[in-house]
Design a protein around this motif. Sequence first.
Motif, PDB file in Angstrom:
ATOM      1  N   SER B  40       0.830  -1.213   0.000  1.00 13.71           N
ATOM      2  CA  SER B  40       0.000   0.000   0.000  1.00 13.71           C
ATOM      3  C   SER B  40       0.860   1.257   0.000  1.00 13.71           C
ATOM      4  CB  SER B  40      -0.978  -0.017   1.169  1.00 13.71           C
ATOM      5  OG  SER B  40      -0.284   0.122   2.372  1.00 13.71           O
ATOM      6  N   THR B  41       2.005   1.236   0.718  1.00 17.23           N
ATOM      7  CA  THR B  41       2.868   2.433   0.697  1.00 17.23           C
ATOM      8  C   THR B  41       3.402   2.661  -0.699  1.00 17.23           C
ATOM      9  OG1 THR B  41       4.158   1.008   2.158  1.00 17.23           O
ATOM     10  CG2 THR B  41       4.058   3.328   2.737  1.00 17.23           C
ATOM     11  N   GLU B  42       3.855   1.585  -1.338  1.00 20.60           N
ATOM     12  CA  GLU B  42       4.414   1.696  -2.685  1.00 20.60           C
ATOM     13  C   GLU B  42       3.384   2.279  -3.653  1.00 20.60           C
ATOM     14  OE1 GLU B  42       7.560   0.469  -3.564  1.00 20.60           O
ATOM     15  OE2 GLU B  42       7.325   1.026  -5.663  1.00 20.60           O
ATOM     16  N   PHE B  43       2.171   1.731  -3.639  1.00 24.64           N
ATOM     17  CA  PHE B  43       1.146   2.194  -4.572  1.00 24.64           C
ATOM     18  C   PHE B  43       0.749   3.627  -4.287  1.00 24.64           C
ATOM     19  CE2 PHE B  43      -0.601  -0.961  -7.529  1.00 24.64           C
ATOM     20  CZ  PHE B  43       0.141  -2.069  -7.197  1.00 24.64           C
ATOM     21  N   ARG B  44       0.596   3.976  -3.005  1.00 21.49           N
ATOM     22  CA  ARG B  44       0.191   5.362  -2.686  1.00 21.49           C
ATOM     23  C   ARG B  44       1.284   6.338  -3.065  1.00 21.49           C
ATOM     24  NH1 ARG B  44      -4.645   5.014  -0.182  1.00 21.49           N
ATOM     25  NH2 ARG B  44      -4.927   3.035   0.865  1.00 21.49           N
ATOM     26  N   HIS B  45       2.546   5.973  -2.801  1.00 20.13           N
ATOM     27  CA  HIS B  45       3.657   6.844  -3.151  1.00 20.13           C
ATOM     28  C   HIS B  45       3.703   7.087  -4.660  1.00 20.13           C
ATOM     29  CE1 HIS B  45       7.969   7.531  -4.127  1.00 20.13           C
ATOM     30  NE2 HIS B  45       7.804   8.417  -3.174  1.00 20.13           N
ATOM     31  N   SER B  47       1.270   6.761  -6.804  1.00 20.53           N
ATOM     32  CA  SER B  47       0.102   7.472  -7.331  1.00 20.53           C
ATOM     33  C   SER B  47       0.270   8.974  -7.168  1.00 20.53           C
ATOM     34  CB  SER B  47      -1.174   6.996  -6.641  1.00 20.53           C
ATOM     35  OG  SER B  47      -1.251   7.535  -5.350  1.00 20.53           O
ATOM     36  N   LYS B  48       1.036   9.381  -6.120  1.00 19.17           N
ATOM     37  CA  LYS B  48       1.251  10.831  -5.942  1.00 19.17           C
ATOM     38  C   LYS B  48       2.396  11.321  -6.814  1.00 19.17           C
ATOM     39  CE  LYS B  48      -0.331  11.386  -1.219  1.00 19.17           C
ATOM     40  NZ  LYS B  48       0.205  10.299  -0.389  1.00 19.17           N
ATOM     41  N   GLU B  49       3.498  10.537  -6.866  1.00 21.53           N
ATOM     42  CA  GLU B  49       4.710  11.019  -7.510  1.00 21.53           C
ATOM     43  C   GLU B  49       4.657  10.917  -9.026  1.00 21.53           C
ATOM     44  OE1 GLU B  49       6.046  12.173  -4.114  1.00 21.53           O
ATOM     45  OE2 GLU B  49       7.332  12.342  -5.876  1.00 21.53           O
TER      46      GLU B  49
END
Lengths: 280, 90
Positions: B40-45, B47-49
């Motif tokens: 989840s951290t990887e995907f959220r990061h 999606s923002k970057e």
Amino acid sequence: MAFGLIGRVVGTKPSRLSTAARLIPARWTSTGSEAQSKASSGGGGENLKTFQIYRWNPDNPGKPELQDYKIDLKDCGPMVLDALIKIKNEMDPSLTFRRSCREGICGSCAMNIDGCNGLACLTKIECGSKETTITPLPHMFVIKDLVVDMTNFYNQYKSIEPWLKRKTPASVPGKEILQSKKDRAKLDGMYECILCACCSTSCPSYWWNPESYLGPAALLHANRWISDSRDEYTKERLEAIDDEFKLYRCHTILNCARACPKGLNPGKQITHIKQLQQSG
Amino acid sequence: MGASKLSGMQKQVLSLYRGFLRAARSKPTEDRKRIEMIVSTEFRHNSKEVDRKNFQYIEYLLRLGTKQLDQLKSPDIVSLSSVKVVASKT
């Protein structure tokens, strides 16, 4: 390749052999420094050639670009791979490419040089001031710079089951299965394939259907096992590839025979399979 | 809800995320939490970057993720772990 080096600086060759046993990083630098010391003692005058190399970095992703590098051909080996190693050593260590044997037998350094697929270690640098463009194998997903994703290609090779399959055990158990010289000669032109992917990636039909069409390399190997007299599953192998997409996407464009760095003719082998399908 | 109509690429990303969470369910509880956290951290990061229009990079990440998911699905693989790397510009 050895013949081309006789006229050139012979000093570099022994150093390469001596450093072969050492770690790879040591090998990179020794070739470069040897070449440079020899060049300074040679005649004056430079022979610059520009290389335009495809660059794309997944860590700083942007648009892929062609970056220019100037190389003095006087202190560089004759092959494109020598130029790439020199660029990586001296100018830009971030340039990424696959390489291993440097003699055209492993198939790692397959790339597109001036529009034609080939092995970088076997393609001579063209003399003259024209720019040489080096890009990765066409219509393949790029992992970084000149490195492409070969998993689909290898899976297609695996799917034809490239091993000997027999129904009856060997006539003398524990000993090799005998084969006449004539039967062994049938395999010539197919066993030499090094799976470099130059042929498959030069086939327009493979570009448009990479997942369903097997490609010239896999079909060449399929024919290698179909033609092997020791293999007893010939009928099953033929039935497995008797498919509209797996085999019959081939329209005898014959770009594969032109691209093969080992001089093989995958198109001819595919025609042989088609003939067997017709008659069988 | 999120966007009214999801593009094909967005659907692929979501199905990859779901695939990871499903694979995590088949692992022991402690590892399951770690996998879910990392994914989840990887995907959220990302999606923002990552720029929404940078198709080449998004497809690259999708391919990378699919390969990692295939590895994770194998029963021999127990868990995921990640290391933070700071790229130096030397």
